[in-house]
Design a protein around this motif. Structure first.
Motif, PDB file in Angstrom:
ATOM      1  N   ILE A 192      -4.035   9.112  -3.203  1.00 47.80           N
ATOM      2  CA  ILE A 192      -4.159  10.249  -4.130  1.00 47.80           C
ATOM      3  C   ILE A 192      -3.141  11.314  -3.740  1.00 47.80           C
ATOM      4  O   ILE A 192      -2.429  11.861  -4.586  1.00 47.80           O
ATOM      5  CB  ILE A 192      -5.594  10.833  -4.095  1.00 47.80           C
ATOM      6  CG1 ILE A 192      -6.606   9.822  -4.607  1.00 47.80           C
ATOM      7  CG2 ILE A 192      -5.679  12.141  -4.869  1.00 47.80           C
ATOM      8  CD1 ILE A 192      -6.538   9.529  -6.074  1.00 47.80           C
ATOM      9  N   GLN A 193      -3.070  11.614  -2.459  1.00 46.84           N
ATOM     10  CA  GLN A 193      -2.132  12.627  -1.965  1.00 46.84           C
ATOM     11  C   GLN A 193      -0.687  12.268  -2.315  1.00 46.84           C
ATOM     12  O   GLN A 193       0.109  13.149  -2.641  1.00 46.84           O
ATOM     13  CB  GLN A 193      -2.285  12.791  -0.450  1.00 46.84           C
ATOM     14  CG  GLN A 193      -3.610  13.377  -0.046  1.00 46.84           C
ATOM     15  CD  GLN A 193      -3.865  13.307   1.451  1.00 46.84           C
ATOM     16  OE1 GLN A 193      -3.103  12.708   2.210  1.00 46.84           O
ATOM     17  NE2 GLN A 193      -4.959  13.923   1.893  1.00 46.84           N
ATOM     18  N   ALA A 194      -0.372  10.974  -2.270  1.00 47.35           N
ATOM     19  CA  ALA A 194       0.997  10.515  -2.548  1.00 47.35           C
ATOM     20  C   ALA A 194       1.269  10.390  -4.045  1.00 47.35           C
ATOM     21  O   ALA A 194       2.413  10.156  -4.449  1.00 47.35           O
ATOM     22  CB  ALA A 194       1.244   9.170  -1.866  1.00 47.35           C
ATOM     23  N   GLY A 195       0.231  10.520  -4.875  1.00 43.59           N
ATOM     24  CA  GLY A 195       0.420  10.382  -6.319  1.00 43.59           C
ATOM     25  C   GLY A 195       0.503   8.939  -6.778  1.00 43.59           C
ATOM     26  O   GLY A 195       0.821   8.664  -7.932  1.00 43.59           O
ATOM     27  N   SER A 196       0.199   8.006  -5.894  1.00 43.80           N
ATOM     28  CA  SER A 196       0.182   6.590  -6.259  1.00 43.80           C
ATOM     29  C   SER A 196      -1.043   6.261  -7.112  1.00 43.80           C
ATOM     30  O   SER A 196      -1.002   5.367  -7.954  1.00 43.80           O
ATOM     31  CB  SER A 196       0.186   5.741  -4.984  1.00 43.80           C
ATOM     32  OG  SER A 196       0.113   4.382  -5.285  1.00 43.80           O
ATOM     33  N   LEU A 197      -2.119   7.000  -6.855  1.00 40.72           N
ATOM     34  CA  LEU A 197      -3.356   6.862  -7.631  1.00 40.72           C
ATOM     35  C   LEU A 197      -3.813   8.234  -8.098  1.00 40.72           C
ATOM     36  O   LEU A 197      -3.523   9.243  -7.448  1.00 40.72           O
ATOM     37  CB  LEU A 197      -4.475   6.247  -6.781  1.00 40.72           C
ATOM     38  CG  LEU A 197      -4.333   4.803  -6.336  1.00 40.72           C
ATOM     39  CD1 LEU A 197      -5.459   4.437  -5.369  1.00 40.72           C
ATOM     40  CD2 LEU A 197      -4.318   3.855  -7.522  1.00 40.72           C
ATOM     41  N   GLU A 248       6.770   1.132   2.495  1.00 43.87           N
ATOM     42  CA  GLU A 248       6.032   2.364   2.205  1.00 43.87           C
ATOM     43  C   GLU A 248       4.715   2.053   1.490  1.00 43.87           C
ATOM     44  O   GLU A 248       3.684   2.646   1.797  1.00 43.87           O
ATOM     45  CB  GLU A 248       6.873   3.312   1.356  1.00 43.87           C
ATOM     46  CG  GLU A 248       8.062   3.914   2.077  1.00 43.87           C
ATOM     47  CD  GLU A 248       8.980   4.681   1.129  1.00 43.87           C
ATOM     48  OE1 GLU A 248       9.516   5.715   1.572  1.00 43.87           O
ATOM     49  OE2 GLU A 248       9.153   4.245  -0.033  1.00 43.87           O
ATOM     50  N   ALA A 249       4.768   1.127   0.543  1.00 47.46           N
ATOM     51  CA  ALA A 249       3.569   0.745  -0.201  1.00 47.46           C
ATOM     52  C   ALA A 249       2.532   0.117   0.736  1.00 47.46           C
ATOM     53  O   ALA A 249       1.334   0.407   0.632  1.00 47.46           O
ATOM     54  CB  ALA A 249       3.918  -0.207  -1.331  1.00 47.46           C
ATOM     55  N   ALA A 250       2.987  -0.727   1.667  1.00 43.55           N
ATOM     56  CA  ALA A 250       2.072  -1.364   2.623  1.00 43.55           C
ATOM     57  C   ALA A 250       1.440  -0.326   3.545  1.00 43.55           C
ATOM     58  O   ALA A 250       0.233  -0.382   3.835  1.00 43.55           O
ATOM     59  CB  ALA A 250       2.809  -2.428   3.434  1.00 43.55           C
ATOM     60  N   GLU A 251       2.223   0.632   4.014  1.00 42.75           N
ATOM     61  CA  GLU A 251       1.701   1.704   4.866  1.00 42.75           C
ATOM     62  C   GLU A 251       0.681   2.562   4.108  1.00 42.75           C
ATOM     63  O   GLU A 251      -0.360   2.923   4.648  1.00 42.75           O
ATOM     64  CB  GLU A 251       2.840   2.594   5.369  1.00 42.75           C
ATOM     65  CG  GLU A 251       3.681   1.974   6.458  1.00 42.75           C
ATOM     66  CD  GLU A 251       4.837   2.888   6.887  1.00 42.75           C
ATOM     67  OE1 GLU A 251       4.719   4.130   6.743  1.00 42.75           O
ATOM     68  OE2 GLU A 251       5.850   2.345   7.351  1.00 42.75           O
ATOM     69  N   LEU A 252       1.012   2.875   2.872  1.00 47.64           N
ATOM     70  CA  LEU A 252       0.116   3.687   2.053  1.00 47.64           C
ATOM     71  C   LEU A 252      -1.192   2.934   1.794  1.00 47.64           C
ATOM     72  O   LEU A 252      -2.276   3.516   1.870  1.00 47.64           O
ATOM     73  CB  LEU A 252       0.792   4.073   0.732  1.00 47.64           C
ATOM     74  CG  LEU A 252       0.019   5.025  -0.159  1.00 47.64           C
ATOM     75  CD1 LEU A 252      -0.288   6.338   0.564  1.00 47.64           C
ATOM     76  CD2 LEU A 252       0.802   5.295  -1.443  1.00 47.64           C
ATOM     77  N   GLN A 253      -1.094   1.642   1.517  1.00 46.36           N
ATOM     78  CA  GLN A 253      -2.302   0.835   1.282  1.00 46.36           C
ATOM     79  C   GLN A 253      -3.171   0.783   2.538  1.00 46.36           C
ATOM     80  O   GLN A 253      -4.394   0.906   2.454  1.00 46.36           O
ATOM     81  CB  GLN A 253      -1.923  -0.586   0.832  1.00 46.36           C
ATOM     82  CG  GLN A 253      -3.112  -1.487   0.550  1.00 46.36           C
ATOM     83  CD  GLN A 253      -3.970  -1.046  -0.626  1.00 46.36           C
ATOM     84  OE1 GLN A 253      -3.582  -0.206  -1.444  1.00 46.36           O
ATOM     85  NE2 GLN A 253      -5.162  -1.600  -0.713  1.00 46.36           N
ATOM     86  N   ALA A 254      -2.550   0.616   3.703  1.00 47.50           N
ATOM     87  CA  ALA A 254      -3.308   0.596   4.960  1.00 47.50           C
ATOM     88  C   ALA A 254      -4.021   1.924   5.184  1.00 47.50           C
ATOM     89  O   ALA A 254      -5.198   1.960   5.571  1.00 47.50           O
ATOM     90  CB  ALA A 254      -2.386   0.266   6.133  1.00 47.50           C
ATOM     91  N   ALA A 255      -3.341   3.037   4.925  1.00 49.33           N
ATOM     92  CA  ALA A 255      -3.946   4.364   5.079  1.00 49.33           C
ATOM     93  C   ALA A 255      -5.076   4.559   4.069  1.00 49.33           C
ATOM     94  O   ALA A 255      -6.131   5.137   4.395  1.00 49.33           O
ATOM     95  CB  ALA A 255      -2.883   5.444   4.921  1.00 49.33           C
ATOM     96  N   HIS A 256      -4.886   4.077   2.854  1.00 50.76           N
ATOM     97  CA  HIS A 256      -5.901   4.124   1.797  1.00 50.76           C
ATOM     98  C   HIS A 256      -7.155   3.368   2.255  1.00 50.76           C
ATOM     99  O   HIS A 256      -8.276   3.868   2.134  1.00 50.76           O
ATOM    100  CB  HIS A 256      -5.300   3.522   0.517  1.00 50.76           C
ATOM    101  CG  HIS A 256      -6.240   3.265  -0.598  1.00 50.76           C
ATOM    102  ND1 HIS A 256      -6.855   4.264  -1.319  1.00 50.76           N
ATOM    103  CD2 HIS A 256      -6.652   2.088  -1.150  1.00 50.76           C
ATOM    104  CE1 HIS A 256      -7.601   3.722  -2.271  1.00 50.76           C
ATOM    105  NE2 HIS A 256      -7.513   2.407  -2.179  1.00 50.76           N
ATOM    106  N   MET A 257      -6.976   2.177   2.826  1.00 46.80           N
ATOM    107  CA  MET A 257      -8.101   1.368   3.290  1.00 46.80           C
ATOM    108  C   MET A 257      -8.804   2.025   4.483  1.00 46.80           C
ATOM    109  O   MET A 257     -10.034   1.982   4.578  1.00 46.80           O
ATOM    110  CB  MET A 257      -7.629  -0.046   3.653  1.00 46.80           C
ATOM    111  CG  MET A 257      -7.057  -0.828   2.475  1.00 46.80           C
ATOM    112  SD  MET A 257      -8.175  -0.935   1.063  1.00 46.80           S
ATOM    113  CE  MET A 257      -9.440  -1.973   1.740  1.00 46.80           C
ATOM    114  N   GLN A 258      -8.038   2.627   5.374  1.00 46.90           N
ATOM    115  CA  GLN A 258      -8.637   3.342   6.507  1.00 46.90           C
ATOM    116  C   GLN A 258      -9.520   4.485   6.005  1.00 46.90           C
ATOM    117  O   GLN A 258     -10.609   4.723   6.532  1.00 46.90           O
ATOM    118  CB  GLN A 258      -7.544   3.886   7.444  1.00 46.90           C
ATOM    119  CG  GLN A 258      -6.811   2.834   8.223  1.00 46.90           C
ATOM    120  CD  GLN A 258      -7.679   2.161   9.273  1.00 46.90           C
ATOM    121  OE1 GLN A 258      -8.583   2.774   9.824  1.00 46.90           O
ATOM    122  NE2 GLN A 258      -7.395   0.899   9.548  1.00 46.90           N
TER     123      GLN A 258
END
Length: 160
Positions: free
Chosen positions: A125-130, A68-78
């Motif tokens: 941001i949407q996921a609350g990770s940042l 999940e973290a890897a997917e979120l990071q990829a979406a963040h970078m996109q």
């Protein structure tokens, strides 16, 4: 020391100082003000402009699996790539270490409100990770060239 020798050193010193000053003046005239670039980059009379800084901070939702973290990071970078291509994001990058302050964005936008709308498109941001703290900043309009120059230096894309 001989007074004539002192006077000779003084004259030589004055000559060298003047020659250095003339060289510096010639160099600054050669570089000169570029009205077209100043207008293109939105520079004021000092070559500066307003940006909005976004400080990315650790958010409350950090309990993700590795996948999940890897997917979120990829979406963040996109999303970072998308904002940069739109010309809204001038600069972005992470901080070293594992502190609460995770990274920065520098937005080329008219207001904090516009930057807030852009930060809300970030999946992290949407996921609350940042979470982000926004602050207006006055800096060199030349920052607008960073992304273009950066493309010529990167062997690999950070969004692929």
């Amino acid at each position: 020391m001989n007074p004539r020798l002192i006077f000779l050193f003084f004259l030589l010193s004055c000559f060298l100082t003047r020659a250095q000053s003339e060289t510096e003046n010639t160099t600054s005239k050669e570089i000169g003000y570029n009205a077209e670039k100043a207008k293109k980059y939105g520079a004021d009379d000092y070559g500066m402009k307003k940006y909005v800084f976004a400080f990315l901070k650790r958010g409350p939702n950090r309990d993700l699996s590795k996948e999940e973290a890897a997917e979120l990071q990829a979406a963040h970078m996109q999303n970072i790539g998308k904002m940069a291509q739109e010309g809204k994001l001038v600069l972005a990058g992470p901080f070293f270490g594992n502190d609460d302050l995770r990274g920065i964005y520098i937005f080329d936008v008219a207001s904090v409100e516009e930057a807030k709308m852009l930060t809300e498109t970030d999946p992290a941001i949407q996921a609350g990770s940042l979470v982000m703290e926004l602050k207006e900043w006055y800096g060199s309009a030349a920052l607008k060239e960073v992304n273009e120059i950066g493309l010529t230096l990167a062997k690999k894309s950070i969004v692929d």
